[in-house]
Design a protein around this motif. Sequence first.
Motif: not given
Length: 376
Positions: A224-228, A236-239, A243-247
């Motif tokens: 899950p993620t709590g970022t915009t 679309a880029l978000f963490g 503990g992963t950051f995705l594109a």
Amino acid sequence: CNAIVIVGCLGTWHGFAQAAEEKPEVARAEWPLFRGDALASGVAASDLPDNLSVLWKYTVPDGAFESSAIIANGAVYVGDFDGLFFAIDLANGKEKWRFKSEIGFTAAAAYRDGRVYVGDVDGVFYCLDAATGALQWKYETGAEIDGGANFHGSHVLIGSQDATLYCLDAATGKEIWQHTIGDQIRCSPTIVAERCFLAGCDSKLHMVNVNDGKEIAAVDIDAPTGTTPAVLGDLALFGTEGGTFLAIDWKEAKLRWKYESSRSQLPFRSSAAVNASAVVFGGRDKQVHALDPQSGEKKWTFPTRQRVDSSPVIVGSRVFVASADGKLTALELASGKKQWEYDAGSGFVASPAVAAGRLVIGSEDGVLYCFGAMKK
């Protein structure tokens, strides 16, 4: 799922074109949404001086600012955790008006056409007159609202912890459609090309048609993620909480690349700022990370003493980031070298807003700061 996110989806080429056609002077003078624009880029159109000074402070006794400010119409709009929502004169820091909610605000507001839109912790979404604070209408969702709103044509979109994204008529508050996913929504909606991006606690990035609320596609993500999500071109880029950051390539609905911190698997709760040269975000690993947005390769990291949940803002050749140890820091975007720092003495959860040559941010001890160039 501790942090659930719906990475909001609103997008249309119409909205994108509208932002592109906006007069440069208007863009420089305003920061009307949580991440500055409909694509959640976190990039300021306004410059800032090399050395910032505190121009004014606005203090709420026994208050706390967890929500990020916006700047529009010559004012700063921000809510505090005790249920007060303020309009503060950007020029001098004097209160213009205040609005009282039954409970506090953690979400950023959004501004358009003389109105301010904001949701509270009780799940009530308000439309206020930007000049007076008079209530125009309100809409009740089923749970807490943590993310800011965004706009598509004549509609306003807002997510709620009741796992639903609502599309409302911006003028009247009438519901147009709603889309529900498997768990809470905590992020602000991001708009691009007729799509809404919803990253939920079901560990999927949902792509929803912004016109009718129907799902177009979904992509599995690590957690899950709590970022915009920030949008750059087709990415679309978000963490995530893992503990992963995705594109994510939103046109092809697939993962482009993934990055993990070498320090730990602690969550990334900082929404990214991105331009053609770098994507920058903070982490609970006490670092600021900068990556190549196309490849995901690390460009640099900058250590902090405490976690970084606040979201950075790119301003020209610098990036400004606030951390839980009360430091507001300017880093060189190319290298990560520290260029300026201010110690507020109290931590930051809120993120900076940058417009009209000024940076505004609220701290956890209830102080709203405005930085800029001190007149000689």
